[in-house]
Design a protein around this motif. Structure first.
Motif, PDB file in Angstrom:
ATOM      1  N   GLY A  24       2.481 -16.016   6.846  1.00 14.29           N
ATOM      2  CA  GLY A  24       1.853 -14.822   6.535  1.00 14.29           C
ATOM      3  C   GLY A  24       1.703 -14.438   5.236  1.00 14.29           C
ATOM      4  N   ARG A  25       2.604 -14.829   4.297  1.00 14.84           N
ATOM      5  CA  ARG A  25       2.710 -14.448   2.912  1.00 14.84           C
ATOM      6  C   ARG A  25       2.172 -15.764   2.156  1.00 14.84           C
ATOM      7  NH1 ARG A  25       4.864 -10.151   1.432  1.00 14.84           N
ATOM      8  NH2 ARG A  25       5.262 -10.969  -0.756  1.00 14.84           N
ATOM      9  N   LEU A  26       1.334 -16.416   2.401  1.00 11.53           N
ATOM     10  CA  LEU A  26       0.758 -17.696   1.823  1.00 11.53           C
ATOM     11  C   LEU A  26      -0.140 -16.783   0.804  1.00 11.53           C
ATOM     12  CD1 LEU A  26      -0.579 -20.254   4.278  1.00 11.53           C
ATOM     13  CD2 LEU A  26       0.852 -20.637   2.280  1.00 11.53           C
ATOM     14  N   PRO A  27       0.175 -17.282  -0.455  1.00  8.26           N
ATOM     15  CA  PRO A  27      -0.736 -16.820  -1.700  1.00  8.26           C
ATOM     16  C   PRO A  27      -2.118 -17.297  -1.515  1.00  8.26           C
ATOM     17  CG  PRO A  27       1.171 -17.855  -2.356  1.00  8.26           C
ATOM     18  CD  PRO A  27       1.156 -18.355  -1.064  1.00  8.26           C
TER      19      PRO A  27
ATOM     20  N   ALA B 185      15.429  -2.273   3.178  1.00  8.39           N
ATOM     21  CA  ALA B 185      14.363  -1.576   2.515  1.00  8.39           C
ATOM     22  C   ALA B 185      13.232  -2.702   2.440  1.00  8.39           C
ATOM     23  CB  ALA B 185      14.640  -0.825   1.602  1.00  8.39           C
ATOM     24  N   ILE B 186      13.501  -3.768   2.129  1.00  8.68           N
ATOM     25  CA  ILE B 186      12.627  -4.820   2.081  1.00  8.68           C
ATOM     26  C   ILE B 186      11.963  -5.283   3.300  1.00  8.68           C
ATOM     27  CG2 ILE B 186      12.275  -7.104   1.252  1.00  8.68           C
ATOM     28  CD1 ILE B 186      13.979  -6.555  -0.982  1.00  8.68           C
ATOM     29  N   VAL B 187      12.939  -5.425   4.154  1.00  6.46           N
ATOM     30  CA  VAL B 187      12.449  -5.677   5.703  1.00  6.46           C
ATOM     31  C   VAL B 187      11.647  -4.695   6.207  1.00  6.46           C
ATOM     32  CG1 VAL B 187      13.484  -6.029   7.764  1.00  6.46           C
ATOM     33  CG2 VAL B 187      14.577  -7.131   6.064  1.00  6.46           C
ATOM     34  N   ARG B 188      12.192  -3.353   6.018  1.00  5.76           N
ATOM     35  CA  ARG B 188      11.211  -2.534   6.726  1.00  5.76           C
ATOM     36  C   ARG B 188       9.871  -2.454   6.051  1.00  5.76           C
ATOM     37  NH1 ARG B 188      16.420   0.250   6.938  1.00  5.76           N
ATOM     38  NH2 ARG B 188      17.180   0.227   9.294  1.00  5.76           N
ATOM     39  N   GLY B 189       9.881  -2.690   4.579  1.00  3.69           N
ATOM     40  CA  GLY B 189       8.488  -2.713   4.166  1.00  3.69           C
ATOM     41  C   GLY B 189       7.685  -3.728   4.791  1.00  3.69           C
ATOM     42  N   LEU B 190       8.459  -4.863   4.911  1.00  4.70           N
ATOM     43  CA  LEU B 190       7.427  -6.022   5.285  1.00  4.70           C
ATOM     44  C   LEU B 190       7.239  -5.897   6.816  1.00  4.70           C
ATOM     45  CD1 LEU B 190       9.584  -9.092   3.487  1.00  4.70           C
ATOM     46  CD2 LEU B 190       7.055  -8.240   2.992  1.00  4.70           C
ATOM     47  N   GLN B 191       7.853  -5.068   7.704  1.00 10.39           N
ATOM     48  CA  GLN B 191       7.568  -4.800   9.110  1.00 10.39           C
ATOM     49  C   GLN B 191       6.114  -4.102   9.031  1.00 10.39           C
ATOM     50  OE1 GLN B 191      11.227  -3.221  10.336  1.00 10.39           O
ATOM     51  NE2 GLN B 191      11.122  -4.754  12.075  1.00 10.39           N
ATOM     52  N   VAL B 192       6.061  -3.203   8.087  1.00 12.68           N
ATOM     53  CA  VAL B 192       4.903  -2.422   7.978  1.00 12.68           C
ATOM     54  C   VAL B 192       3.363  -3.355   7.644  1.00 12.68           C
ATOM     55  CG1 VAL B 192       3.623  -0.486   7.213  1.00 12.68           C
ATOM     56  CG2 VAL B 192       6.089  -0.351   7.808  1.00 12.68           C
ATOM     57  N   ASP B 193       3.661  -4.013   6.583  1.00 14.37           N
ATOM     58  CA  ASP B 193       2.717  -5.087   5.681  1.00 14.37           C
ATOM     59  C   ASP B 193       3.420  -6.200   5.393  1.00 14.37           C
ATOM     60  OD1 ASP B 193       0.862  -6.039   4.646  1.00 14.37           O
ATOM     61  OD2 ASP B 193       0.208  -4.424   3.184  1.00 14.37           O
ATOM     62  N   GLY B 194       3.390  -7.290   6.044  1.00 11.59           N
ATOM     63  CA  GLY B 194       3.824  -8.488   5.719  1.00 11.59           C
ATOM     64  C   GLY B 194       3.429  -9.147   4.564  1.00 11.59           C
ATOM     65  N   ARG B 195       2.194  -8.644   3.894  1.00 12.22           N
ATOM     66  CA  ARG B 195       1.622  -9.276   2.769  1.00 12.22           C
ATOM     67  C   ARG B 195       1.931  -8.420   1.403  1.00 12.22           C
ATOM     68  NH1 ARG B 195      -0.898 -13.987   2.880  1.00 12.22           N
ATOM     69  NH2 ARG B 195      -2.092 -13.503   0.875  1.00 12.22           N
ATOM     70  N   LEU B 196       2.632  -7.567   1.428  1.00 12.49           N
ATOM     71  CA  LEU B 196       3.027  -6.582   0.474  1.00 12.49           C
ATOM     72  C   LEU B 196       3.319  -7.262  -0.623  1.00 12.49           C
ATOM     73  CD1 LEU B 196       5.254  -3.443   1.888  1.00 12.49           C
ATOM     74  CD2 LEU B 196       2.926  -3.587   0.661  1.00 12.49           C
ATOM     75  N   THR B 197       2.680  -7.137  -1.949  1.00 15.43           N
ATOM     76  CA  THR B 197       3.191  -7.749  -3.176  1.00 15.43           C
ATOM     77  C   THR B 197       4.524  -7.711  -3.511  1.00 15.43           C
ATOM     78  OG1 THR B 197       2.157  -6.110  -4.684  1.00 15.43           O
ATOM     79  CG2 THR B 197       0.511  -7.760  -3.770  1.00 15.43           C
TER      80      THR B 197
ATOM     81  N   GLY C 194     -10.524  -5.530   9.143  1.00 11.62           N
ATOM     82  CA  GLY C 194     -11.152  -5.278  10.524  1.00 11.62           C
ATOM     83  C   GLY C 194     -10.424  -5.418  11.784  1.00 11.62           C
ATOM     84  N   GLY C 195      -9.139  -5.554  11.770  1.00 14.09           N
ATOM     85  CA  GLY C 195      -8.235  -5.527  12.727  1.00 14.09           C
ATOM     86  C   GLY C 195      -8.031  -6.805  13.679  1.00 14.09           C
ATOM     87  N   VAL C 196      -8.459  -7.995  12.945  1.00 11.75           N
ATOM     88  CA  VAL C 196      -8.715  -9.049  13.810  1.00 11.75           C
ATOM     89  C   VAL C 196      -7.086  -9.784  13.749  1.00 11.75           C
ATOM     90  CG1 VAL C 196      -9.329 -11.606  13.808  1.00 11.75           C
ATOM     91  CG2 VAL C 196     -10.870  -9.837  13.236  1.00 11.75           C
ATOM     92  N   ALA C 197      -6.269  -9.515  12.906  1.00 11.61           N
ATOM     93  CA  ALA C 197      -5.078  -9.662  12.567  1.00 11.61           C
ATOM     94  C   ALA C 197      -4.159  -9.031  11.864  1.00 11.61           C
ATOM     95  CB  ALA C 197      -4.872 -11.361  12.231  1.00 11.61           C
ATOM     96  N   LYS C 198      -2.919  -8.807  12.005  1.00 11.28           N
ATOM     97  CA  LYS C 198      -2.057  -8.058  11.005  1.00 11.28           C
ATOM     98  C   LYS C 198      -0.765  -8.985  10.889  1.00 11.28           C
ATOM     99  CE  LYS C 198       0.835  -3.862  11.156  1.00 11.28           C
ATOM    100  NZ  LYS C 198       1.353  -2.759  12.034  1.00 11.28           N
ATOM    101  N   VAL C 199      -0.399  -8.962   9.560  1.00 13.94           N
ATOM    102  CA  VAL C 199       0.670  -9.773   9.057  1.00 13.94           C
ATOM    103  C   VAL C 199       2.165  -8.745   8.972  1.00 13.94           C
ATOM    104  CG1 VAL C 199       1.366 -11.022   7.213  1.00 13.94           C
ATOM    105  CG2 VAL C 199      -0.810 -11.099   7.782  1.00 13.94           C
ATOM    106  N   VAL C 200       2.849  -9.165   9.830  1.00 14.73           N
ATOM    107  CA  VAL C 200       4.138  -8.258   9.888  1.00 14.73           C
ATOM    108  C   VAL C 200       5.379  -9.024   9.913  1.00 14.73           C
ATOM    109  CG1 VAL C 200       3.116  -6.557  11.603  1.00 14.73           C
ATOM    110  CG2 VAL C 200       4.173  -8.818  12.483  1.00 14.73           C
TER     111      VAL C 200
END
Length: 299
Positions: free
Chosen positions: A168-171, A9-21, A196-202
């Protein structure tokens, strides 16, 4: 490594948004914040998961791509590893079937694409290079489909993207120290680039980690419209990548599945599509390189 339902479940969450808190992840999977943080760190430390920024190809001016089927004289593994050193080759595998190596190229225009293909043809041990020139990426988990709504303004923006491509998770506080800005300014710039869609963290995840360790490539000859046929193929859940192309086939794609039986069933479904005239398939035996978090380069 063995993952339980909470890890998955954690992995799938990070696949959607790698910077989830960690707080958000904890709420999503029913853990405390420290427990969620510990699990994320364990996943990252084992190498099962990498969280990186994928920059829109238009920002990197990567406007041309191709899929290469390569034959070798003698052992193919050393040749594949040599190809994997090229920054233009984000994906290289050893395969079964007619060809022993498959590689994907993404380049800054067709002139660079041509030069790169010619360079690969000249490598010791390469016998044949059979390219499919991509015309449209129909389905790609690592490609941002929509055009960015903002631009990279300066070298500081570029530096932020480069740092996030590495982690991608750098604070924000640590990222600020690396780029020489305040934490507030760094946060503002980073959110502008991401929103702005320049990049996505996954999260980049090895398929076997998710129990999907069977990868099969395929190319299709099509009767009629390739675009219409692509819509039907792309709807199949186990087809994780699909591109229209020019060359020996009109479509090329990847099946990611949990078993050989699931691969076979998906190929059978593809064969049953009325527009499909011919199917060629191969198994990806060893993933030599998969890096779509490619920073800026000069060629």
């Amino acid at each position: 490594m063995d993952l339980d339902k909470t890890d998955l479940a954690i992995v799938r969450g990070l696949q959607v948004d790698g910077r989830l808190t960690y707080e958000t992840l904890a709420q999503q999977v029913g853990l405390s914040r420290p427990a969620a943080r510990m699990r994320v760190q364990r996943l990252l430390e084992t190498g099962a998961v990498r969280v990186v920024a994928i920059v829109h190809p238009a920002v990197r001016r990567l406007t041309a791509s191709a899929h290469l089927a390569i034959d070798t004289d003698g052992a193919s593994a050393p040749v594949a590893r040599e190809i994997a050193t090229l920054p233009q080759a984000p994906f290289v595998t050893l395969t079964s079937g007619r060809r022993s190596i498959m590689a994907e190229l993404r380049t800054a225009g067709f002139e660079e694409l041509e030069r790169t293909i010619e360079h690969i043809r000249s490598l010791p041990g390469v016998r044949t290079v059979d390219p499919l020139i991509a015309t449209r990426h129909v389905k790609d988990p690592y490609l941002l489909a929509d055009e960015p709504t903002v631009t990279v303004q300066d070298e500081l923006d570029e530096l932020i993207l480069t740092e996030l491509e590495g982690d991608g998770r750098l604070p924000f506080a640590e990222l600020a120290g690396r780029v020489g800005l305040s934490a507030g300014a760094t946060r503002s710039r980073t959110l502008r680039l991401l929103e702005g869609g320049v990049a996505k963290v996954v999260a980049l995840v090895r398929p076997e980690v998710l129990g999907m360790g069977y990868l099969c490539g395929f190319s299709l000859r099509i009767d009629g419209s390739a675009a219409l046929a692509a819509e039907g193929v792309a709807r199949l859940d186990r087809v994780t990548f699909l591109s229209t192309c020019l060359g020996r086939a009109e479509l090329v794609g990847t099946i990611t599945a949990e078993s050989f039986g699931a691969v076979r069933a998906t190929l059978e479904t593809v064969r049953e599509l009325s527009a499909v005239r011919e199917v060629e398939s191969w198994l990806h035996l060893e993933l030599v390189k998969e890096r779509y978090d490619l920073g800026p380069r000069t060629t």
